[in-house]
Design a protein around this motif. Sequence first.
Motif, PDB file in Angstrom:
ATOM      1  N   LEU A   1      50.005  27.051  15.219  1.00 27.78           N
ATOM      2  CA  LEU A   1      49.923  26.331  16.495  1.00 27.78           C
ATOM      3  C   LEU A   1      48.585  26.573  17.178  1.00 27.78           C
ATOM      4  N   SER A   2      48.107  27.803  17.107  1.00 27.78           N
ATOM      5  CA  SER A   2      46.824  28.129  17.695  1.00 27.78           C
ATOM      6  C   SER A   2      45.698  27.359  16.995  1.00 27.78           C
TER       7      SER A   2
ATOM      8  N   GLN B   1      59.689  38.235  12.544  1.00 29.98           N
ATOM      9  CA  GLN B   1      58.392  38.487  13.174  1.00 29.98           C
ATOM     10  C   GLN B   1      57.254  37.877  12.362  1.00 29.98           C
TER      11      GLN B   1
ATOM     12  N   ASP C   1      52.733  30.997  15.276  1.00 27.46           N
ATOM     13  CA  ASP C   1      51.730  31.116  16.342  1.00 27.46           C
ATOM     14  C   ASP C   1      50.327  30.848  15.814  1.00 27.46           C
TER      15      ASP C   1
ATOM     16  N   GLU D   1      57.323  34.122  12.990  1.00 29.40           N
ATOM     17  CA  GLU D   1      56.808  33.814  14.325  1.00 29.40           C
ATOM     18  C   GLU D   1      55.295  33.969  14.389  1.00 29.40           C
ATOM     19  N   ALA D   2      54.748  34.994  13.709  1.00 25.28           N
ATOM     20  CA  ALA D   2      53.304  35.207  13.696  1.00 25.28           C
ATOM     21  C   ALA D   2      52.590  34.057  13.001  1.00 25.28           C
TER      22      ALA D   2
ATOM     23  N   ILE E   1      48.615  26.049  21.420  1.00 28.92           N
ATOM     24  CA  ILE E   1      48.890  27.180  22.327  1.00 28.92           C
ATOM     25  C   ILE E   1      47.598  27.863  22.711  1.00 28.92           C
TER      26      ILE E   1
END
Length: 88
Positions: A82-83, A72, A79, A75-76, A88
């Motif tokens: 990518l943001s 997790q 993200d 993945e955070a 994303i």
Amino acid sequence: MADDSSNIDVLNSTAQTQLKSIIERIERLEQEKAEVAEQIKEVMAEAKGNGFDTKILRKVIRLRKQDRATRQEEEAILDLYLSALGEI
């Protein structure tokens, strides 16, 4: 290579026996590893034949090796990156 007879004299009989045993065990394990790798290759080919994406299967297997919290967190961070890049 140096004179083999002088190299053998460096190791006593017990050390020679231990060394030979270790080398033979490693060789057997390497053979087993090759056999397992071949079995995995066959299972992946079967999965591909059944329409599964093997690249994703490998990723799922890699992710399942991680504990949930580590996964997790990774993945955070992914993200977040990518943001920040506008992906994303």
